[in-house]
Each structure stands twice: as C-alpha cells, then as structure tokens.
Scaffold this active site. Sequence first.
Site, short mmCIF file in Angstrom:
data_model
loop_
_atom_site.label_atom_id
_atom_site.label_comp_id
_atom_site.label_asym_id
_atom_site.label_seq_id
_atom_site.Cartn_x
_atom_site.Cartn_y
_atom_site.Cartn_z
CB ILE A 46 -0.97 0.00 1.21
CG1 ILE A 46 -0.20 -0.03 2.54
CG2 ILE A 46 -1.95 -1.15 1.13
CD1 ILE A 46 -1.06 0.16 3.77
CG HIS A 62 -4.20 -5.72 0.40
ND1 HIS A 62 -3.22 -6.49 0.97
CD2 HIS A 62 -5.18 -6.58 0.04
CE1 HIS A 62 -3.60 -7.75 0.96
NE2 HIS A 62 -4.78 -7.83 0.39
CB CYS A 73 -18.88 15.05 0.42
SG CYS A 73 -17.13 15.54 0.50
#
Length: 185
Positions: A46, A62, A73
Amino acid sequence: MRKPELFYKYYKENLICTEAKPNNAHLALAKLEQVGKLKAIATQNIDNLHQMAGSKDVFELHGSVYRNNCMKCGKYYSLEDMLKIPGDVPKCSCGGILKPDVVLYEEGLNEYVWTSAIKYISRADVLIVGGTSLVVYPAASLVNYYRGNKLVLINKSATSYDRKANLVIHDAIGKVLKEAVLDRY
C-alpha cells in the site's frame, strides 16, 4: 468507526512511511516494464513504491495510503493533503471523516483491481511471484489463475506453492532482481 482516534494513531505511526524509497526489486520491475518484458504488477503493498520506481500498470490489491476519500461527500485527498489536516482524526471540509484507500479487515477488494489482476495473470507467458509468503488470501489465490508453464517464485523462505513452480529461488527478491535485471540492462 468505533475508535477513529486509535485507528488514525496506529495508521499514521505504522502504515505511513513517506521516507520509504523503492528498492532494487521495485526498480527492476519498472525496468522490465520499460523494456516491454513486463505487462503488469499485482501487489499487496500500500506504499506506492512501484509507482515511485516508474511502474505504470500496477494493481494495488490492498489499495494505497496515498489516496484518501471523505466518507460523507467522497472528496479526494492526497496523502500530503490528509497529513496537513489538524487533529487526531482527519476530516473533510464537509465534516466527514477521511478514509484511506486501503482494504481494512472484513472489507472486500476493489472489483476492478481484482479482475484486472486475474486477467493479466491468466494471460501471462511467465509469472514471477516474489517477496510474499503466499498465505494472505484472497491475494495468494491469484497464482491459481496462471495457465502457463513458467512459474517463478522468489521468496526468502519456502511457500506452499513451491512444489507448483518451475523455478524456486529462496533469496531476497531485491538481490535476485538486481542481479537478473538491473545488472544486465
């Protein structure tokens, strides 16, 4: 969701390492892609190191700490922007909590990323699997989609897939790929 302060404390202290730089494995894979010998990378990492090394077609199974979105939002925040937000829990301008684009426990993998990784693996002439113990599922099961007869496993220790491989190298992937790629190109 139940303990966001604890999550973000752990996340910032243990999962984000902005000082990390690509190693020889990352650089070698980017070089193989550059010269047309590598089509794509599927990674559980990651950390964005493959992209920093220059790789373009990277499927991050991942997710990545470098992408964050508001859970209310949907607004996007880069890692740099997220880290500038004051307070223990980073919040959007709308007040919603930001969520890193990483797969947390009990979350499913991104469907596009998963199916793309399967597509590339199932069509590969050669599959190199490196730097993984092949025990984290479902990612470890990707090897089963390979249909070719040139499976290469590079890992410091033995894996349950070693017996299925055509070539097994028990060594550090950075060392192996440096010798096999970077020292030759």
